[in-house]
Design an enzyme around this catalytic site. Structure first.
Site, PDB file in Angstrom:
ATOM      1  N   CYS A 121       0.801  -1.229   0.000  1.00 25.44           N
ATOM      2  CA  CYS A 121       0.000   0.000   0.000  1.00 25.44           C
ATOM      3  C   CYS A 121       0.834   1.280   0.000  1.00 25.44           C
ATOM      4  CB  CYS A 121      -1.006  -0.001   1.142  1.00 25.44           C
ATOM      5  SG  CYS A 121      -0.280  -0.167   2.764  1.00 25.44           S
ATOM      6  N   CYS A 129      -3.451  -2.776  -0.941  1.00 25.80           N
ATOM      7  CA  CYS A 129      -2.362  -3.647  -0.489  1.00 25.80           C
ATOM      8  C   CYS A 129      -2.046  -4.758  -1.483  1.00 25.80           C
ATOM      9  CB  CYS A 129      -2.703  -4.241   0.878  1.00 25.80           C
ATOM     10  SG  CYS A 129      -3.020  -2.987   2.136  1.00 25.80           S
ATOM     11  N   LYS A 194      -5.525  -9.297  11.433  1.00 20.39           N
ATOM     12  CA  LYS A 194      -5.448  -7.846  11.244  1.00 20.39           C
ATOM     13  C   LYS A 194      -6.822  -7.357  10.832  1.00 20.39           C
ATOM     14  CE  LYS A 194      -3.166  -4.242   8.556  1.00 20.39           C
ATOM     15  NZ  LYS A 194      -2.129  -3.914   7.586  1.00 20.39           N
ATOM     16  N   GLU A 232      -7.663 -17.537  11.021  1.00 22.06           N
ATOM     17  CA  GLU A 232      -6.545 -16.869  10.325  1.00 22.06           C
ATOM     18  C   GLU A 232      -5.208 -17.258  10.963  1.00 22.06           C
ATOM     19  OE1 GLU A 232      -6.121 -15.156   7.701  1.00 22.06           O
ATOM     20  OE2 GLU A 232      -7.971 -14.166   7.131  1.00 22.06           O
ATOM     21  N   LYS A 247      -3.764  -7.406  15.628  1.00 21.99           N
ATOM     22  CA  LYS A 247      -3.639  -5.964  15.383  1.00 21.99           C
ATOM     23  C   LYS A 247      -5.004  -5.397  15.032  1.00 21.99           C
ATOM     24  CE  LYS A 247      -1.695  -2.944  11.916  1.00 21.99           C
ATOM     25  NZ  LYS A 247      -1.045  -2.823  10.660  1.00 21.99           N
ATOM     26  N   SER A 273      -1.220   3.108  15.428  1.00 21.62           N
ATOM     27  CA  SER A 273      -1.078   4.558  15.441  1.00 21.62           C
ATOM     28  C   SER A 273      -2.219   5.277  16.150  1.00 21.62           C
ATOM     29  CB  SER A 273      -0.947   5.056  14.001  1.00 21.62           C
ATOM     30  OG  SER A 273      -2.050   4.640  13.218  1.00 21.62           O
TER      31      SER A 273
HETATM   32  C1  PBG Z   1       0.254  -1.727   5.854  1.00 24.96           C
HETATM   33  C2  PBG Z   1       0.149  -1.422   7.300  1.00 24.96           C
HETATM   34  C3  PBG Z   1      -0.745  -0.596   7.990  1.00 24.96           C
HETATM   35  C4  PBG Z   1      -0.342  -0.593   9.324  1.00 24.96           C
HETATM   36  C5  PBG Z   1       0.771  -1.417   9.419  1.00 24.96           C
HETATM   37  N1  PBG Z   1       1.052  -1.938   8.164  1.00 24.96           N
HETATM   38  C6  PBG Z   1      -1.873   0.239   7.495  1.00 24.96           C
HETATM   39  C7  PBG Z   1      -3.076  -0.350   6.925  1.00 24.96           C
HETATM   40  O1  PBG Z   1      -3.276  -1.573   6.927  1.00 24.96           O
HETATM   41  O2  PBG Z   1      -3.846   0.450   6.420  1.00 24.96           O
HETATM   42  C8  PBG Z   1      -0.974   0.201  10.434  1.00 24.96           C
HETATM   43  C9  PBG Z   1      -0.087   0.520  11.580  1.00 24.96           C
HETATM   44  C10 PBG Z   1      -0.582   1.584  12.495  1.00 24.96           C
HETATM   45  O3  PBG Z   1      -1.699   2.115  12.382  1.00 24.96           O
HETATM   46  O4  PBG Z   1       0.185   1.921  13.397  1.00 24.96           O
HETATM   47  N2  PBG Z   1      -0.788  -2.462   5.317  1.00 24.96           N
END
Ligand code: PBG
Length: 327
Positions: A121, A129, A194, A232, A247, A273
């Site tokens: 991505c 992605c 995720k 998963e 996550k 984040s």
């Molecule tokens: C890439 C990815 C993401 C995150 C980690 N790897 C973003 C997403 O899936 O949109 C998010 C990490 C975070 O928010 O700290 N695919």
């Protein structure tokens, strides 16, 4: 009063409380995310993540040295490439932003663990992605590209690759490609469960990876689901993952607990984040004690069963452990 059971006996002194702790934290279990921007000289603050920086290729060792100064020994690398295209070809370029960052770090700090995020991505001009056909992400075609990215990271010297794409069969595809190219020792940390989460907002701004249309719900998991996370994880384990991941962390502590109980692989949690940014914003507004909230949330993830944690607070949590604020 005729009370035999008095739990307060074990809360009486600070030393006894520490003796009685059921969860113990260590800086060794913390992983720090580092953003490397190919177009940048030096270091620039990330507006959506107060206290975090983009590092230019010339400055990645600074990020590592800051980690080491706090006792943090592992990082996960994210790249912002100079060029994007429809198939994210800069993601597997021999001299791409991540490949060069890995070489630079390993040349200077060979013992510092480098995990690389394997996804497309940040490298595709559409921000999804994987490879698009119309508005659909093509699973099997994407796997070939992911495998190529992982091999290029391992060739540069990455210790582990972390596929975060949520394609079906991604771990098997990476394992096969790594082994065929002689990288049997490169471990796979799979982003197994995720979720399609609103908590990634500040990251997407930081990494320039927001999808240009639609969302990621056709590949990332629905937050309503619990058993699907187990499934998963089982698929990734069967395909050869070395470490599983859940996550985000804070809103998914139940999932962390279940996956920790159900599998014999190490479990990583990613405190993402939005979790970090919410604490920062609440602290800036004077509403909470940042340091204590940081400690309590990190602790909750380990108490839920995670063995390791990716967090933007890694350095500060390591300090808090060192200073005995959290144990
Ligand atoms: C890439 C990815 C993401 C995150 C980690 N790897 C973003 C997403 O899936 O949109 C998010 C990490 C975070 O928010 O700290 N695919």
């Amino acid at each position: 009063m005729d009370l035999i059971n008095r739990p307060r006996r074990l809360r009486r002194t600070d030393a006894i409380r520490r003796l009685n702790r059921e969860t113990r934290l260590s800086a060794e279990a913390l992983i720090y995310p580092i953003f490397v921007d190919e177009t940048l000289d030096h270091i620039r603050p990330i507006p959506s993540l107060p206290g975090q920086n983009h590092y230019g290729p010339d400055s990645v060792c600074r990020a590592v040295e800051e980690c080491l100064a706090h006792g943090v020994k592992h990082c996960i690398l994210f790249g912002l490439p100079a060029e994007k295209d429809a198939c994210g070809s800069s993601a597997w370029a021999e001299h791409g932003v991540i490949q060069e960052a890995v070489r630079t770090i390993k040349a200077n700090h060979p013992d510092f663990t480098i995990i690389t995020d394997v996804c497309m991505c940040e490298y595709t001009d559409h921000g999804h992605c994987g490879i698009l056909h119309g508005h659909e992400v093509d699973n099997d075609e994407t796997l070939e590209h992911l495998a190529r990215i992982a091999v290029s990271h391992a060739a540069a010297g990455a210790d582990m690759v972390a596929p975060s794409d949520m394609m079906d069969g991604h771990v098997a595809a990476l394992r096969r490609a790594l082994d065929e190219n002689g990288f049997q020792q490169a471990a796979i940390m799979a982003y197994s469960a995720k979720y399609a989460s609103a908590f990634y907002g500040p990251f997407r701004e930081a990494a320039g990876s927001a999808p240009s249309f639609g969302d990621r719900k056709s590949y990332q998991m629905d937050p309503h689901n619990r058993k699907e996370a187990l499934r998963e994880c089982r698929l990734d384990a069967d395909e050869g993952a070395d470490i599983l991941m859940v996550k985000p962390a804070l809103s998914y502590l139940d999932v962390i607990r279940e996956c920790a109980d159900a599998f014999d692989l190490p479990l990583c949690a990613y405190s993402v984040s939005g979790e970090y940014a919410m604490i920062k914003a609440a602290a800036a507004a004077g509403l909470v004690d940042e340091r204590r909230i940081m400690c309590e949330t990190a602790l909750s993830v380990f108490r839920a069963g995670a063995n390791m944690l990716i967090t933007y607070y890694a350095k500060e949590i390591a300090d808090a452990i060192e200073q005995g604020e959290i144990g």
